[in-house]
Design an enzyme around this catalytic site. Structure first.
Site, short mmCIF file in Angstrom:
data_model
loop_
_atom_site.label_atom_id
_atom_site.label_comp_id
_atom_site.label_asym_id
_atom_site.label_seq_id
_atom_site.Cartn_x
_atom_site.Cartn_y
_atom_site.Cartn_z
N ARG A 54 59.94 70.84 49.10
CA ARG A 54 58.84 71.39 48.19
C ARG A 54 58.04 70.42 47.93
O ARG A 54 56.73 69.98 47.68
CB ARG A 54 59.49 72.32 47.60
CG ARG A 54 58.09 73.27 46.88
CD ARG A 54 58.59 75.11 46.35
NE ARG A 54 60.10 74.69 46.25
CZ ARG A 54 61.02 74.80 45.30
NH1 ARG A 54 60.17 73.88 44.31
NH2 ARG A 54 62.05 75.25 45.13
N TYR A 85 31.58 78.16 46.04
CA TYR A 85 32.42 78.83 46.88
C TYR A 85 33.35 80.23 46.83
O TYR A 85 34.08 80.73 45.86
CB TYR A 85 33.46 78.22 47.51
CG TYR A 85 34.68 78.49 48.51
CD1 TYR A 85 33.87 78.89 49.81
CD2 TYR A 85 35.76 78.21 48.56
CE1 TYR A 85 35.26 80.04 50.92
CE2 TYR A 85 37.14 80.04 48.53
CZ TYR A 85 36.01 79.61 50.52
OH TYR A 85 37.15 80.26 50.91
N ASP A 141 34.17 70.46 44.04
CA ASP A 141 34.69 70.56 45.20
C ASP A 141 33.68 69.05 46.55
O ASP A 141 32.34 70.33 46.34
CB ASP A 141 34.46 72.35 45.57
CG ASP A 141 35.01 72.31 46.75
OD1 ASP A 141 34.87 72.09 47.47
OD2 ASP A 141 34.28 74.17 47.14
N LYS A 195 37.66 72.40 56.54
CA LYS A 195 37.05 72.27 56.76
C LYS A 195 36.55 70.66 57.59
O LYS A 195 37.52 70.49 58.79
CB LYS A 195 35.38 72.10 56.59
CG LYS A 195 35.68 73.45 55.37
CD LYS A 195 36.12 74.85 55.51
CE LYS A 195 36.81 76.10 55.48
NZ LYS A 195 35.86 76.30 53.99
C1 LIG Z 1 36.76 77.10 52.91
C2 LIG Z 1 35.90 76.41 51.81
C3 LIG Z 1 37.34 76.36 49.84
C4 LIG Z 1 38.64 77.12 50.34
O1 LIG Z 1 39.57 76.34 51.06
P1 LIG Z 1 40.45 77.07 52.51
O2 LIG Z 1 40.80 75.63 53.39
O3 LIG Z 1 39.47 78.79 53.11
O4 LIG Z 1 41.07 77.63 50.91
C5 LIG Z 1 37.04 75.94 49.00
N1 LIG Z 1 35.43 75.77 49.19
C6 LIG Z 1 34.72 75.19 49.95
C7 LIG Z 1 33.12 74.42 49.91
C8 LIG Z 1 35.05 75.74 51.12
O5 LIG Z 1 34.08 75.65 52.44
#
Ligand SMILES: *Cc1c(COP(=O)(O)O)cnc(C)c1O
Length: 382
Positions: A53, A105, A178, A203
């Site tokens: 973990r 997001y 982000d 992504k």
């Molecule tokens: C997809 C996304 C998230 C969330 O990520 P997950 O891997 O789906 O939990 C956060 N910020 C952005 C800009 C995203 O495109």
């Protein structure tokens, strides 16, 4: 063998920092599935690893590679982008204050509203394109985190990272970015003053729509970072070893994928700007984008693979246009090798700032001419 780290990011990525499997000499690193690690007779842990973990050796390759790209002191893998982002906010206490964007997001915005209400944390959602508006809501000594997303989903506005870092630091807060849409190749938030960088590695970093993963990287491995590490270790929001291994495999082609996605997005944006059936193209690479100059200054070598189009005729026409596409896949998510299209307003629901005529386009690595031709035939059918 480890790689000469003065090489360019493309080279570092392709060779994954030059790490080979120490046990076998395998050119591809091994997957470690062990959940527990040997303890010596004197009760010490010879490898420093205790239990899977808090520590998993399969994470090391992707974490080290990401830290190198981001110029970070350390990086951590999480089980999803949301697990990464929420770990950061779980370090907060009642009475703290958070500033986040109005346009971001959507699932994280929804969770932030609920989480901050539940834990009596104050939340201001602001227009991040206006530094004066942010400065006005800051509460020195109480604001802990300024969260930004750039380019932001799904309108692709750009936030000035250096200006936000300044505002956050003056109030004693940290700036977290982000950077999912920008990838570590197109923007380097830590070099611009950010303290924490987050990616949904689901992504672009993985890039093949087959791994759910998230990351946080830090400018300094300080006490705050130790608390984030503690949240991950205690709550267990980690990927499995196979996902971590697939992520590193995906990252090795990041540079070529991002280059092609950027070129495709630019080609699609230029082709449809001023098109009779398109009301507006939202892409930071276009001179018509309100923050194009900032994007050109802050982004490196490309404006990303994401854009949105607003279809003439409103919501119904935009949904019909998406329905008429044959090559673009109608699905949520972004950053994979296949191009995706999504009517965002119907996903985000009533309190979303997303225009109802907007289609979000994630450009994959297909030939631009095919992507453009498919959009043309769908628009012609309206
Ligand atoms: C997809 C996304 C998230 C969330 O990520 P997950 O891997 O789906 O939990 C956060 N910020 C952005 C800009 C995203 O495109």
């Amino acid at each position: 063998m480890t790689q000469d780290t003065s090489c360019r990011p493309d080279t570092i990525l392709a060779n994954a920092l030059g790490r080979h499997d120490g046990m076998t000499g395998g050119v591809v690193p091994a997957i470690h599935t062990a959940t527990t690690f040997l303890r010596a007779g004197d009760l010490s842990y010879p490898t420093g690893m205790i239990y899977a973990r808090p520590s998993n050796p399969t994470f090391d390759g992707a974490e080290a590679l990401l830290s190198h790209l981001e110029g970070a002191a350390e990086s951590l893998l999480f089980g999803s982008g949301m697990a990464a982002a929420t770990a950061l906010f779980q370090t907060l206490s009642p009475g703290d204050h958070v500033v986040a964007p109005k346009v971001m997001y959507w699932a994280l915005r929804r969770w932030l509203r609920q989480f901050t209400a539940q834990w009596k944390i104050d939340l201001d959602l602001v227009d991040m394109t206006d530094p004066d508006a942010i400065a006005a809501v800051m509460r020195p000594g109480r604001t802990r985190i300024v969260w930004i997303e750039t380019p932001c989903n799904p309108t692709w506005e750009i936030t000035d990272i250096a200006a936000m870092a300044d505002i956050a630091h003056k109030a004693g807060a940290i700036l977290a970015v982000d950077s999912t849409a920008a990838t570590p190749l197109l923007t380097r938030p830590i070099a611009l003053g950010a303290d924490i960088v987050m990616h949904s590695a689901t992504k672009y970093l993985n890039g093949h729509s087959d791994v759910l993963c998230g990351t946080l990287s830090c400018a300094r491995a300080d006490d705050f970072w130790a608390r984030i590490k503690g949240v991950r270790g205690d709550l267990g929001g980690i990927p499995g070893p196979f996902e971590a291994w697939l992520l590193l495999r995906g990252m090795r082609t990041l540079a070529v994928r991002v280059e092609r996605s950027c070129a495709n997005a630019m080609a699609v944006a230029r082709h449809f700007e001023g098109h009779a059936r398109i009301a507006q193209v939202l892409y930071p690479g276009l001179e018509s984008h309100p923050q194009h100059a900032l994007a050109a200054r802050q982004m490196l070598g490309g404006f990303g693979g994401m854009l949105s189009i607003r279809v003439q005729g409103g919501e119904a026409a935009s949904i019909r246009a998406a329905a008429g596409l044959r090559l673009w896949t109608r699905a949520t998510s972004l950053g994979g090798v296949e191009s995706l299209v999504e009517h965002r307003a119907s996903v985000e629901g009533k309190d979303s700032p997303c225009p109802t005529d907007l289609l979000r386009l994630s450009c994959g690595i297909e030939a631009a001419a095919d992507l453009i031709a498919d959009l043309e035939q769908a628009l012609a059918g309206l």
